[in-house]
Design an enzyme around this catalytic site. Sequence first.
Site, mmCIF file in Angstrom:
data_model
loop_
_atom_site.group_PDB
_atom_site.id
_atom_site.type_symbol
_atom_site.label_atom_id
_atom_site.label_comp_id
_atom_site.label_asym_id
_atom_site.label_seq_id
_atom_site.Cartn_x
_atom_site.Cartn_y
_atom_site.Cartn_z
ATOM 1 N N SER A 183 0.924 -0.848 0.734
ATOM 2 C CA SER A 183 -0.274 -0.024 0.267
ATOM 3 C C SER A 183 0.754 0.975 -0.347
ATOM 4 O O SER A 183 2.431 1.046 -0.998
ATOM 5 C CB SER A 183 -1.101 0.079 1.302
ATOM 6 O OG SER A 183 -2.064 0.934 1.217
ATOM 7 N N ASP A 317 -8.212 -5.547 -6.410
ATOM 8 C CA ASP A 317 -7.688 -4.333 -5.674
ATOM 9 C C ASP A 317 -8.089 -3.005 -5.841
ATOM 10 O O ASP A 317 -8.002 -2.591 -7.165
ATOM 11 C CB ASP A 317 -6.396 -4.629 -5.101
ATOM 12 C CG ASP A 317 -5.725 -3.127 -3.988
ATOM 13 O OD1 ASP A 317 -7.234 -2.665 -3.566
ATOM 14 O OD2 ASP A 317 -5.230 -2.697 -4.077
ATOM 15 N N HIS A 370 -6.097 -6.314 -1.330
ATOM 16 C CA HIS A 370 -5.117 -5.167 -1.424
ATOM 17 C C HIS A 370 -4.215 -5.645 -0.461
ATOM 18 O O HIS A 370 -3.405 -5.247 -0.700
ATOM 19 C CB HIS A 370 -6.040 -3.886 -0.938
ATOM 20 C CG HIS A 370 -5.224 -3.194 -0.595
ATOM 21 N ND1 HIS A 370 -4.649 -1.982 -1.900
ATOM 22 C CD2 HIS A 370 -4.338 -2.022 0.886
ATOM 23 C CE1 HIS A 370 -4.049 -1.206 -1.408
ATOM 24 N NE2 HIS A 370 -3.378 -1.220 0.267
#
Length: 393
Positions: A183, A317, A370
């Site tokens: 991320s 994601d 994610h």
Amino acid sequence: MKLLSLACCIAFSLVLCVTAVRAAPAGSLITNLPGFEGRLPSQHHAGYVSINGKPTGKKNLFYYFVASQRNPSKDPVVLWLNGGPGCSSFDGFVYEHGPFNFQPGNSGGSFPILQLNPYSWSKVSNIIYLDSPCGVGLSYSDNPSNYVTGDIQTTSDTHAFLLKWFELYPEFQANPFYISGESYAGVYVPMLASEVIKAIEGNQQPSINFKGYLVGNGIADDVFDGNGLVPFAFGMGLISIDIFADCQATCQGKYYDPPNPTCEKNLRRVSQASVAGSWTICADRVDYTTEVDSMLPYHKNLTARGYRALIYSGDHDSVVPFTGTQAWTRSLGYKIVEQWRSWLSNEQVAGYLQAYDKNLTFLTIKGAGHMVPQYKPRESLDFFTRWLDGKPI
């Protein structure tokens, strides 16, 4: 969220165990954990590394270190960073590739039951989970002004942590070292890697045997990441063909920087179809400033120098869509050495990859969101192991 709160109780209990021995590795050895019966599968250490925070005072960065279950004296040391910015790396420890699976206890307020995770990344590597920047998770400062930070300061602080950590654990200085994260760590990882290289080239001690880095569903470039969402949403069936056509007609491919009000209106229609809630494991006391818009120059510099890079994306994601990541890895302009192909885990197609010159690989994981190891733990351990060992994925 019940599981999260129980996991936080475990984290708090660790602090109680190590507060008196913050900078002493021998004293920071974890011999047992609440909720786990039996012998730990490898050595665990936890504690604080204090770094100089002049002129505002020292910062105390919390780490949890899991030695490899395979061959700790030879296996790579991997630093893991969760993103946010402001998310604790206990996120990765609890939900993704840590040594345990957490099960709720038998009654309210009890510790969770810990079971060994058969797909922990510590099966094949030594791994450091670091709460960074200061103010995240269990990392703290006596001066709240130290919670005001950004990309550059976080890079400097994390590098200072690494130098001190390897001083405390000199037996791991010769091991191959990799930096990993997901991320917003798409910013942390390449910037930290560049700082590590700078220190290596300047003969700064202790010497770190840096070999490469991994980024999972990481942000990299405002334009590429921003322009990847609309085609991703359409390809995944999250928006209709009419919304997609309207976006194409009015935005002309500029989804990150809308060229007109009609485009902005259509993009709001896209965002209303895939709304995500807040993530509570992330700290709100950190005042973080994003200072670097693009990581592409960092990736270009790192890979051009021969350092290995694995950029992986869960293909479900929408936070950092694989469409944008695939586009920016291709934009570096390297020669393709392996054309787009599937890769297997447990004799099943687990995703696809494309390999480039300069040791750069882009890889997708089918059905993962994610946080890839949370959704696909077995597949994640497979590609992680093969890549670390230098074997074909």
